[in-house]
Design an enzyme around this catalytic site. Structure first.
Site, PDB file in Angstrom:
ATOM      1  N   ASP A  41      24.580  42.662  -1.559  1.00 35.86           N
ATOM      2  CA  ASP A  41      23.362  42.947  -2.037  1.00 35.86           C
ATOM      3  C   ASP A  41      22.122  43.318  -1.576  1.00 35.86           C
ATOM      4  O   ASP A  41      21.818  42.799  -0.366  1.00 35.86           O
ATOM      5  CB  ASP A  41      23.109  42.003  -3.368  1.00 35.86           C
ATOM      6  CG  ASP A  41      23.608  42.472  -4.586  1.00 35.86           C
ATOM      7  OD1 ASP A  41      22.850  43.142  -5.088  1.00 35.86           O
ATOM      8  OD2 ASP A  41      24.552  41.483  -5.207  1.00 35.86           O
ATOM      9  N   ARG A  88      16.632  54.914  -2.225  1.00 34.85           N
ATOM     10  CA  ARG A  88      17.551  54.041  -2.208  1.00 34.85           C
ATOM     11  C   ARG A  88      19.022  54.328  -1.273  1.00 34.85           C
ATOM     12  O   ARG A  88      19.430  53.278  -0.781  1.00 34.85           O
ATOM     13  CB  ARG A  88      18.155  53.737  -3.660  1.00 34.85           C
ATOM     14  CG  ARG A  88      17.197  53.039  -4.483  1.00 34.85           C
ATOM     15  CD  ARG A  88      17.809  53.115  -5.941  1.00 34.85           C
ATOM     16  NE  ARG A  88      19.028  52.394  -5.924  1.00 34.85           N
ATOM     17  CZ  ARG A  88      19.320  50.909  -6.034  1.00 34.85           C
ATOM     18  NH1 ARG A  88      17.900  50.358  -6.135  1.00 34.85           N
ATOM     19  NH2 ARG A  88      20.254  50.448  -6.006  1.00 34.85           N
ATOM     20  N   HIS A 120      21.515  52.309   1.373  1.00 34.29           N
ATOM     21  CA  HIS A 120      23.120  52.318   1.324  1.00 34.29           C
ATOM     22  C   HIS A 120      23.541  52.689   2.725  1.00 34.29           C
ATOM     23  O   HIS A 120      24.402  52.224   3.404  1.00 34.29           O
ATOM     24  CB  HIS A 120      23.620  53.145   0.204  1.00 34.29           C
ATOM     25  CG  HIS A 120      23.070  52.738  -0.894  1.00 34.29           C
ATOM     26  ND1 HIS A 120      23.520  51.217  -1.371  1.00 34.29           N
ATOM     27  CD2 HIS A 120      22.827  53.361  -2.213  1.00 34.29           C
ATOM     28  CE1 HIS A 120      23.331  51.118  -2.571  1.00 34.29           C
ATOM     29  NE2 HIS A 120      22.802  52.201  -2.989  1.00 34.29           N
ATOM     30  N   ASN A 167      29.441  49.642 -11.263  1.00 36.36           N
ATOM     31  CA  ASN A 167      28.358  50.581 -10.530  1.00 36.36           C
ATOM     32  C   ASN A 167      28.743  51.931 -10.844  1.00 36.36           C
ATOM     33  O   ASN A 167      27.837  52.813 -10.681  1.00 36.36           O
ATOM     34  CB  ASN A 167      28.813  50.256  -9.167  1.00 36.36           C
ATOM     35  CG  ASN A 167      28.194  49.116  -8.378  1.00 36.36           C
ATOM     36  OD1 ASN A 167      28.771  48.679  -7.405  1.00 36.36           O
ATOM     37  ND2 ASN A 167      27.315  48.704  -8.866  1.00 36.36           N
ATOM     38  N   ARG A 187      25.603  53.756 -12.457  1.00 33.49           N
ATOM     39  CA  ARG A 187      24.349  54.061 -11.912  1.00 33.49           C
ATOM     40  C   ARG A 187      24.217  55.380 -11.759  1.00 33.49           C
ATOM     41  O   ARG A 187      24.962  56.356 -12.463  1.00 33.49           O
ATOM     42  CB  ARG A 187      24.668  53.627 -10.426  1.00 33.49           C
ATOM     43  CG  ARG A 187      24.344  52.084 -10.284  1.00 33.49           C
ATOM     44  CD  ARG A 187      24.370  51.817  -8.842  1.00 33.49           C
ATOM     45  NE  ARG A 187      24.307  50.264  -8.684  1.00 33.49           N
ATOM     46  CZ  ARG A 187      23.614  49.701  -7.545  1.00 33.49           C
ATOM     47  NH1 ARG A 187      23.426  50.172  -6.508  1.00 33.49           N
ATOM     48  NH2 ARG A 187      23.750  48.446  -7.702  1.00 33.49           N
ATOM     49  N   GLU A 189      34.045  28.438  -0.935  1.00 36.16           N
ATOM     50  CA  GLU A 189      32.742  27.760  -0.767  1.00 36.16           C
ATOM     51  C   GLU A 189      31.648  28.987  -0.841  1.00 36.16           C
ATOM     52  O   GLU A 189      32.149  30.421  -0.715  1.00 36.16           O
ATOM     53  CB  GLU A 189      32.558  27.358   0.731  1.00 36.16           C
ATOM     54  CG  GLU A 189      33.381  25.966   0.757  1.00 36.16           C
ATOM     55  CD  GLU A 189      33.013  24.906   0.147  1.00 36.16           C
ATOM     56  OE1 GLU A 189      31.597  24.626  -0.126  1.00 36.16           O
ATOM     57  OE2 GLU A 189      33.784  24.126  -0.399  1.00 36.16           O
TER      58      GLU A 189
HETATM   59  C1  FPP Z   1      24.371  46.748  -3.888  1.00 34.14           C
HETATM   60  O1  FPP Z   1      23.034  46.704  -3.205  1.00 34.14           O
HETATM   61  C2  FPP Z   1      25.171  47.401  -2.872  1.00 34.14           C
HETATM   62  C3  FPP Z   1      26.118  48.574  -3.439  1.00 34.14           C
HETATM   63  C4  FPP Z   1      26.414  48.730  -4.822  1.00 34.14           C
HETATM   64  C5  FPP Z   1      26.883  49.485  -2.602  1.00 34.14           C
HETATM   65  C6  FPP Z   1      27.373  48.970  -1.252  1.00 34.14           C
HETATM   66  C7  FPP Z   1      27.784  50.087  -0.576  1.00 34.14           C
HETATM   67  C8  FPP Z   1      27.503  50.210   1.224  1.00 34.14           C
HETATM   68  C9  FPP Z   1      26.840  49.000   1.858  1.00 34.14           C
HETATM   69  C10 FPP Z   1      27.678  51.388   1.834  1.00 34.14           C
HETATM   70  C11 FPP Z   1      29.084  52.117   1.503  1.00 34.14           C
HETATM   71  C12 FPP Z   1      30.060  51.185   1.684  1.00 34.14           C
HETATM   72  C13 FPP Z   1      31.213  50.951   2.845  1.00 34.14           C
HETATM   73  C14 FPP Z   1      32.084  50.163   2.901  1.00 34.14           C
HETATM   74  C15 FPP Z   1      30.718  51.905   4.145  1.00 34.14           C
HETATM   75  P1  FPP Z   1      22.000  47.312  -4.378  1.00 34.14           P
HETATM   76  O2  FPP Z   1      22.011  48.831  -4.567  1.00 34.14           O
HETATM   77  O3  FPP Z   1      22.363  46.857  -5.765  1.00 34.14           O
HETATM   78  O4  FPP Z   1      20.393  46.871  -4.048  1.00 34.14           O
HETATM   79  P2  FPP Z   1      19.515  46.170  -4.914  1.00 34.14           P
HETATM   80  O5  FPP Z   1      20.192  44.996  -5.682  1.00 34.14           O
HETATM   81  O6  FPP Z   1      18.475  45.738  -4.108  1.00 34.14           O
HETATM   82  O7  FPP Z   1      19.229  47.483  -5.926  1.00 34.14           O
END
Ligand code: FPP
Length: 225
Positions: free
Chosen positions: A2, A15, A19, A50, A53, A189
């Site tokens: 997150d 954003r 990522h 997700n 989004r 945990e």
């Molecule tokens: C949550 O942060 C993150 C995600 C929904 C996507 C996670 C994806 C990656 C880290 C990149 C691709 C994955 C791999 C395995 C290469 P958020 O967007 O909800 O952030 P926020 O809560 O601050 O809005």
């Protein structure tokens, strides 16, 4: 994982940059697992929720995944790590499914660690699907209702060949499980940090593991029993 969006906002960036930085964190943490001897790492990369989004963000996340699969095979091979994926994988775009199949096939005999990507994953959907499979087996006569126990259900989850997680790490200060491994994490945990996922590095990971090592896990029993 997150806080990618919050990290980007704080930097005044879109954003997707969060990522991208998150994908870089993934690379670092996979390396750290080899160094620290963590054999199983499961990353919640994309939840069933997700999909709601904005389409552009979903498309960009899928492209990042595709790129990750194209670029990281070498690291996985070097560290002898097998790639695994859990979730409703059939919902993923074809190039991502192709990339997953290719890397999973190429790493299938690696045995020092397992990297599992949870993609289009939701724990309730997973449990419902396991219940459906139990019902099908009962209807077919290969299982009797009396044989349905925890083991029978766990064997029908996406994670049937993985051990339950010992530690769940949540970044960006979130205090929820958000539909992640609800069955499997019963006795895990939980460790929460205010740092966002792009800020999560080997030092912080080490701190999480050290804290975990100091916890007393009782599994419902009395101390030292
Ligand atoms: C949550 O942060 C993150 C995600 C929904 C996507 C996670 C994806 C990656 C880290 C990149 C691709 C994955 C791999 C395995 C290469 P958020 O967007 O909800 O952030 P926020 O809560 O601050 O809005």
């Amino acid at each position: 994982m997150d806080g990618n969006g919050r990290w980007a906002r704080r930097q005044g960036k879109p954003r997707i940059e969060g990522h991208k930085a998150g994908a870089e964190s993934v690379r670092r943490i996979v390396e750290a697992c080899s160094e620290f001897g963590v054999r199983y790492l499961t990353l919640y990369a994309f939840s069933t929720e997700n999909w709601r989004r904005p389409p552009r963000e979903v498309a960009e996340l899928m492209r990042l995944l595709e790129r990750f699969l194209a670029e990281r095979l070498e690291d996985l091979e070097r560290h002898d790590i097998r790639l695994n994926a859990i979730g409703e994988l059939e919902r993923l775009p074809l190039p991502v499914r192709r990339g997953l199949s290719r890397v999973m096939e190429a790493t299938r005999d690696n045995s020092s660690g397992v990297l599992t990507l949870a993609l289009s994953y939701g724990s309730r959907a997973e449990i419902a699907s396991a219940a459906r499979r139990l019902a099908e087996d009962v209807a077919k006569g290969v299982l009797s209702p009396e044989q349905i126990d925890e083991e029978a259900l766990a064997a029908r989850l996406y994670t049937a060949d993985l051990p339950d997680p010992d530690l769940v790490i949540r970044t960006a200060g979130e205090m929820r499980l958000s539909n992640f491994l609800l069955w499997q994490a019963s006795y895990a945990e939980i460790w929460v940090t205010d740092k966002t996922w792009p800020e999560f590095d080997a030092d912080l990971f080490r701190q999480a593991l050290d804290d975990y090592g100091r916890r007393e896990r009782r599994f419902g029993k009395v101390p030292n029993a």
